[in-house]
Design a protein around this motif. Structure first.
Motif, short mmCIF file in Angstrom:
data_model
loop_
_atom_site.label_atom_id
_atom_site.label_comp_id
_atom_site.label_asym_id
_atom_site.label_seq_id
_atom_site.Cartn_x
_atom_site.Cartn_y
_atom_site.Cartn_z
N MET A 1 10.40 -0.12 4.39
CA MET A 1 9.33 0.06 3.62
C MET A 1 8.29 -0.21 4.52
SD MET A 1 8.99 -2.58 0.67
CE MET A 1 10.43 -2.35 -0.74
N ASN A 2 7.27 0.04 3.87
CA ASN A 2 5.74 0.27 4.20
C ASN A 2 5.24 -1.27 4.10
OD1 ASN A 2 5.55 2.61 5.31
ND2 ASN A 2 4.12 3.13 3.27
N ALA A 3 4.34 -1.84 5.21
CA ALA A 3 3.72 -3.21 4.84
C ALA A 3 3.11 -3.57 3.58
CB ALA A 3 3.08 -3.57 6.07
N ARG A 4 3.03 -4.30 3.51
CA ARG A 4 1.92 -4.51 2.06
C ARG A 4 0.16 -3.62 2.58
NH1 ARG A 4 2.40 -6.75 -2.71
NH2 ARG A 4 0.17 -7.34 -3.58
N LEU A 5 -0.25 -2.44 1.45
CA LEU A 5 -1.10 -1.86 1.97
C LEU A 5 -2.46 -3.16 1.44
CD1 LEU A 5 -0.30 1.65 1.41
CD2 LEU A 5 -0.13 0.22 3.41
N ASP A 6 -3.72 -2.94 1.75
CA ASP A 6 -4.64 -3.03 2.00
C ASP A 6 -5.35 -2.21 0.98
OD1 ASP A 6 -7.03 -5.06 1.87
OD2 ASP A 6 -6.78 -5.11 3.22
N HIS A 7 -5.91 -2.16 0.11
CA HIS A 7 -6.96 -1.74 -0.79
C HIS A 7 -8.43 -0.99 -0.08
CE1 HIS A 7 -8.56 -5.30 -2.95
NE2 HIS A 7 -9.01 -4.33 -2.90
N ARG A 8 -9.10 -1.77 0.64
CA ARG A 8 -9.57 -2.65 1.34
C ARG A 8 -10.40 -1.53 2.62
NH1 ARG A 8 -10.67 -9.25 2.08
NH2 ARG A 8 -8.58 -7.96 2.78
N ASP A 9 -8.91 -1.12 3.14
CA ASP A 9 -8.76 -0.28 4.00
C ASP A 9 -10.01 1.14 3.61
OD1 ASP A 9 -7.75 1.76 6.09
OD2 ASP A 9 -6.79 0.17 6.60
N PRO A 10 -10.07 1.91 4.64
CA PRO A 10 -10.93 2.78 3.88
C PRO A 10 -9.68 3.97 3.90
CG PRO A 10 -12.03 2.76 6.69
CD PRO A 10 -10.76 1.43 6.06
N LEU A 11 -8.71 3.47 4.67
CA LEU A 11 -7.52 4.95 4.81
C LEU A 11 -6.56 4.79 4.07
CD1 LEU A 11 -7.72 5.80 8.60
CD2 LEU A 11 -8.43 7.72 6.53
N VAL A 12 -7.01 4.05 2.66
CA VAL A 12 -5.67 3.25 1.56
C VAL A 12 -6.47 4.02 0.57
CG1 VAL A 12 -4.40 1.29 0.76
CG2 VAL A 12 -4.64 1.94 3.18
N PHE A 13 -5.47 4.94 0.66
CA PHE A 13 -5.97 5.54 -1.39
C PHE A 13 -5.03 4.88 -2.16
CE2 PHE A 13 -7.69 8.27 2.33
CZ PHE A 13 -8.69 8.90 1.64
N ASP A 14 -6.02 4.76 -3.33
CA ASP A 14 -5.60 4.14 -4.99
C ASP A 14 -5.10 5.32 -6.01
OD1 ASP A 14 -4.76 3.08 -7.64
OD2 ASP A 14 -6.13 1.07 -6.95
N THR A 15 -3.80 5.12 -6.31
CA THR A 15 -3.24 6.22 -6.90
C THR A 15 -2.72 5.97 -9.15
OG1 THR A 15 -1.11 5.99 -6.76
CG2 THR A 15 -2.09 7.74 -5.54
N HIS A 16 -3.84 4.77 -8.94
CA HIS A 16 -3.94 4.35 -10.58
C HIS A 16 -4.36 5.09 -10.81
CE1 HIS A 16 -2.32 0.80 -8.26
NE2 HIS A 16 -1.73 0.58 -9.46
N GLU A 17 -5.07 6.22 -10.70
CA GLU A 17 -5.99 6.52 -12.11
C GLU A 17 -5.23 8.12 -12.38
OE1 GLU A 17 -10.04 7.06 -11.09
OE2 GLU A 17 -11.06 4.59 -10.68
N LEU A 18 -4.68 8.51 -11.10
CA LEU A 18 -4.07 9.46 -11.38
C LEU A 18 -2.66 9.79 -12.39
CD1 LEU A 18 -4.24 12.67 -9.34
CD2 LEU A 18 -1.68 11.55 -8.00
N GLY A 19 -2.35 8.19 -12.30
CA GLY A 19 -0.99 8.53 -13.13
C GLY A 19 0.14 9.08 -12.20
#
Length: 212
Positions: A1-19
């Motif tokens: 399992m990946n380590a907990r991601l930081d949403h402030r990292d420019p290479l981390v992307f959020d998929t919540h809006e995508l659903g």
């Protein structure tokens, strides 16, 4: 399992809006700073913090999120022929599936998430609706970089004997000496020097006789 991601990292992307509805799609562009060691170590790469332009297509599928994109940056390195610094554009295409922990490879919900530990080792996952693009981006860029970069295809490199840059001295050359004759040449020079010494001694003897 990946380590907990930081949403402030420019290479981390959020998929919540995508659903999680299959077929949902987002297209976006983003310029991010290059991470550390972004290239082939000691050969060529994008300097840390340098701009990397991303064009992404993020699509929801049954088993996760499919990310397709292109990265563009400027790589810096050293010509392997003449050792001069160089810079060249690099463009890398990539596509990767980020899986949901609770879905198998057919998109079905698992009874016990994580029960296929061996398969999970090579799988990239979505963590709390986030995914980290860095490992995918790093692999794609490294594969797009030349293993032996040159400043130009016609670069003549350096002289193997004295190291002078041949591009700036097209007529440069060294007279080749056959090693088979090198020893004889040295012997001949020694003999010549000996003859000179003998001649000098003989001349001195003649002068002494004349004086008497």
């Amino acid at each position: 399992m990946n380590a907990r991601l930081d949403h402030r990292d420019p290479l981390v992307f959020d998929t919540h809006e995508l659903g999680r509805r299959p077929g949902a799609l987002r297209k976006l562009t983003r310029t991010v700073p290059a991470p550390q060691d972004f290239g082939i170590g000691g050969v060529i790469g994008t300097p840390e913090g340098g701009p990397v332009d991303l064009t992404l297509r993020i699509e929801s599928v049954m088993e996760g999120v499919l990310v397709t994109g292109t990265a563009r940056a400027t790589a810096e390195g050293e010509c392997v022929r003449c050792l001069e610094p160089l810079g060249q554009p690099v463009e890398a295409d990539f596509q990767e599936l980020f899986s949901y922990h609770d879905a198998d490879d057919r998109g079905r919900i698992r009874a016990e998430p994580g029960d296929d530990a061996e398969d999970d080792e090579d799988t990239l996952f979505i963590e709390d609706g986030l995914f980290d693009l860095e490992p995918v981006l790093r692999d794609a860029v490294v594969l797009a970089l030349p293993m032996q970069p040159v400043c130009r295809e016609t670069c003549a490199g350096l002289c193997s004997e004295c190291g002078i840059r041949l591009e700036e001295n097209p007529g440069h050359h060294h007279d080749a000496v056959d090693i088979r004759w090198a020893a004889l040449q040295g012997l001949a020079e020694t003999v010549k020097d000996g003859e000179k010494d003998n001649m000098g001694g003989a001349a001195a003897g003649v002068d002494e006789k004349q004086e008497k």
